[in-house]
Structures are given as structure tokens and as C-alpha cells.
Design an enzyme around this catalytic site. Structure first.
Site, mmCIF file in Angstrom:
data_model
loop_
_atom_site.group_PDB
_atom_site.id
_atom_site.type_symbol
_atom_site.label_atom_id
_atom_site.label_comp_id
_atom_site.label_asym_id
_atom_site.label_seq_id
_atom_site.Cartn_x
_atom_site.Cartn_y
_atom_site.Cartn_z
ATOM 1 C CD GLU A 113 -1.937 -2.116 1.936
ATOM 2 O OE1 GLU A 113 -0.922 -2.229 2.653
ATOM 3 O OE2 GLU A 113 -2.796 -3.011 1.803
ATOM 4 C CE1 TYR A 125 7.604 0.665 -2.863
ATOM 5 C CE2 TYR A 125 5.558 1.899 -2.729
ATOM 6 C CZ TYR A 125 6.696 1.394 -2.137
ATOM 7 O OH TYR A 125 6.919 1.599 -0.797
HETATM 8 C C1 LIG Z 1 10.545 6.111 -1.715
HETATM 9 C C2 LIG Z 1 12.029 6.039 -1.373
HETATM 10 C C3 LIG Z 1 12.265 4.725 -0.602
HETATM 11 C C4 LIG Z 1 12.850 6.045 -2.665
HETATM 12 O O1 LIG Z 1 14.206 5.790 -2.303
HETATM 13 P P1 LIG Z 1 15.435 6.254 -3.220
HETATM 14 O O2 LIG Z 1 16.628 5.485 -2.741
HETATM 15 O O3 LIG Z 1 15.543 7.725 -3.238
HETATM 16 O O4 LIG Z 1 14.943 5.727 -4.649
HETATM 17 P P2 LIG Z 1 15.810 5.447 -5.967
HETATM 18 O O5 LIG Z 1 16.922 6.443 -6.062
HETATM 19 O O6 LIG Z 1 16.178 4.008 -5.980
HETATM 20 O O7 LIG Z 1 14.742 5.752 -7.110
HETATM 21 C C5 LIG Z 1 14.228 4.724 -7.942
HETATM 22 C C6 LIG Z 1 13.041 5.272 -8.706
HETATM 23 O O8 LIG Z 1 12.014 5.699 -7.823
HETATM 24 C C7 LIG Z 1 11.345 6.846 -8.369
HETATM 25 N N1 LIG Z 1 11.579 8.001 -7.512
HETATM 26 C C8 LIG Z 1 12.475 8.122 -6.496
HETATM 27 N N2 LIG Z 1 12.370 9.339 -5.908
HETATM 28 C C9 LIG Z 1 11.412 9.990 -6.589
HETATM 29 C C10 LIG Z 1 10.824 11.290 -6.448
HETATM 30 N N3 LIG Z 1 11.230 12.138 -5.490
HETATM 31 N N4 LIG Z 1 9.820 11.633 -7.289
HETATM 32 C C11 LIG Z 1 9.378 10.773 -8.235
HETATM 33 N N5 LIG Z 1 9.908 9.526 -8.413
HETATM 34 C C12 LIG Z 1 10.887 9.156 -7.594
HETATM 35 C C13 LIG Z 1 11.950 7.062 -9.744
HETATM 36 O O9 LIG Z 1 11.214 6.282 -10.668
HETATM 37 C C14 LIG Z 1 13.339 6.478 -9.558
HETATM 38 O O10 LIG Z 1 13.931 6.057 -10.751
HETATM 39 P P3 LIG Z 1 14.857 7.103 -11.617
HETATM 40 O O11 LIG Z 1 15.889 7.623 -10.664
HETATM 41 O O12 LIG Z 1 15.428 6.205 -12.672
HETATM 42 O O13 LIG Z 1 13.942 8.164 -12.094
HETATM 43 C C15 LIG Z 1 12.470 7.272 -0.524
HETATM 44 O O14 LIG Z 1 12.020 8.443 -1.160
HETATM 45 C C16 LIG Z 1 11.966 7.270 0.912
HETATM 46 O O15 LIG Z 1 12.594 6.688 1.798
HETATM 47 N N6 LIG Z 1 10.795 7.925 1.159
HETATM 48 C C17 LIG Z 1 10.261 8.061 2.531
HETATM 49 C C18 LIG Z 1 9.752 6.741 3.048
HETATM 50 C C19 LIG Z 1 8.632 6.212 2.173
HETATM 51 O O16 LIG Z 1 7.779 6.955 1.701
HETATM 52 N N7 LIG Z 1 8.604 4.879 1.991
HETATM 53 C C20 LIG Z 1 7.591 4.208 1.225
HETATM 54 C C21 LIG Z 1 6.334 4.051 2.031
HETATM 55 S S1 LIG Z 1 5.032 3.289 1.072
#
Ligand SMILES: CC(C)(COP(=O)(O)OP(=O)(O)OC[C@H]1O[C@@H](n2cnc3c(N)ncnc32)[C@H](O)[C@@H]1OP(=O)(O)O)[C@@H](O)C(=O)NCCC(=O)NCCS
Length: 162
Positions: A113, A125
Site C-alpha cells: 500500500e 514501485y
Molecule cells: C521512496 C524512497 C524509498 C525512494 O528511495 P530512493 O533510494 O531515493 O529511490 P531510488 O533512487 O532508488 O529511485 C528509484 C526510482 O524511484 C522513483 N523516484 C524516487 N524518488 C522519486 C521522487 N522524489 N519523485 C518521483 N519519483 C521518484 C523514480 O522512478 C526512480 O527512478 P529514476 O531515478 O530512474 O527516475 C524514498 O524516497 C523514501 O525513503 N521515502 C520516505 C519513506 C517512504 O515513503 N517509503 C515508502 C512508504 S510506502
């Protein structure tokens, strides 16, 4: 793994490390709900069907994921990356790793979710192959505000991991 990145299984002994990392990653409860304390991680990781992973960079914990799987169905319980090292592919590396691990354990379908407001997580995702599977009204409650969740699913049997 490249660039000093390592992924290690997390057990009950890692509860404190996980909660500290979760607090950093989930600093905005409006997006993804409140951070989980060490007692919650301890309790979850003492459950046989729950598995966790910590991604380290040069030995420093930077991202975490927690999964539950029962028979052939899996669920991503939480995933987060330290804000200091976001947008470097760590979340995707950890997500792919977890999905591959579940598939090797016989899981064929995995769900999660995500708040409709959490575009970063939804983007992550989708980039790994998850597809929208439904919506839960008012799934997240924060500060008197109710936020819907999108249910997303991936079919591991069909090799959909992106
Ligand atoms: C969601 C989260 C885990 C992503 O982690 P991250 O290490 O920054 O992600 P990545 O660098 O591996 O990004 C992979 C892909 O995710 C998407 N993505 C990551 N950050 C994004 C942003 N700020 N906006 C839109 N897409 C994003 C993109 O598709 C990206 O691929 P790309 O770099 O080729 O465009 C991080 O933002 C986080 O910890 N958020 C807070 C906690 C959270 O919300 N967890 C999920 C709860 S459901």
C-alpha cells in the site's frame, strides 16, 4: 555488490538500528505514516514470516526494507532510504533484492500500500514493475487528515521485476 553497497538480513538484534534509520526515512508522517520504534521492529522480526534487510554503503546503514510472506503471497511492509542518500538508486536496489528473495522462496505475487500523495514511493514501485491493483479509502490517518492508499501488486511468477 558495487560501490561499497551491501545488503544484509536484519534480525531482532537490529531493531535499534532499524528504528533509527526508519525515523530518518519517515520524518514526514503525512506521506507514509509515523516511524516505527525499536519495539515494533523487535516484535515484527520475531515473527517467522517477516524478513528484513538493511542496505549499507561503506558499512553505514542507509536503507531498510521489511517483508511479510505467507505461502505464495508476499507483502512489502516498509521501505525507506536515508534522505541524505536518496535518488541514487538505493531504494530500487533494495526493492529488487527483496522481490528476488521472495521469488526464490516461492512467492508468486507481492502487494503493498502506498499513500496517494507519496509520488516518490509510487514512482519507485512502478519502476520495479508494480501495477495499481486498487484503492483503500482513508488507509492513512494523520493529524485528523485521512489519506487514501493505492494498492499495488506485482506478479513474480511472470518475471515482472523491472
Ligand atoms: C521512496 C524512497 C524509498 C525512494 O528511495 P530512493 O533510494 O531515493 O529511490 P531510488 O533512487 O532508488 O529511485 C528509484 C526510482 O524511484 C522513483 N523516484 C524516487 N524518488 C522519486 C521522487 N522524489 N519523485 C518521483 N519519483 C521518484 C523514480 O522512478 C526512480 O527512478 P529514476 O531515478 O530512474 O527516475 C524514498 O524516497 C523514501 O525513503 N521515502 C520516505 C519513506 C517512504 O515513503 N517509503 C515508502 C512508504 S510506502
Amino acid at each position: 555488490m558495487a560501490d561499497g553497497i551491501d545488503i544484509v538480513p536484519a534480525g531482532p538484534a537490529h531493531a535499534q538500528v532499524l528504528s533509527a534509520l526508519h525515523a530518518r526515512a519517515f520524518a514526514d508522517p503525512a506521506l507514509s505514516g509515523p516511524a516505527w520504534d525499536a519495539a515494533s521492529f523487535l516484535s515484527l522480526l520475531s515473527t517467522p514470516c517477516v524478513e528484513g534487510f538493511i542496505l549499507t554503503v561503506e558499512g553505514v546503514p542507509r536503507a531498510l526494507s521489511l517483508w511479510r510472506h505467507v505461502l505464495d503471497e508476499g507483502e512489502l511492509l516498509t521501505i525507506g532510504t536515508d534522505p541524505a542518500v536518496r535518488s541514487r538508486g538505493l531504494g530500487r536496489t533494495l526493492l529488487r533484492h527483496g522481490l528476488t528473495h521472495l521469488a526464490a522462496r516461492g512467492v508468486v505475487r507481492c502487494f503493498l500500500e502506498v499513500a496517494v500523495t507519496n509520488t516518490a514511493a509510487a514512482g519507485l514501485y512502478a519502476s520495479c514493475g508494480f501495477q495499481n491493483a486498487g484503492r483503500r479509502r482513508g488507509y492513512y490517518q494523520h493529524g485528523g487528515v485521512s489519506i487514501d492508499a493505492t494498492v499495488m501488486g506485482i506478479d513474480l511468477k511472470l518475471g515482472q521485476i523491472g
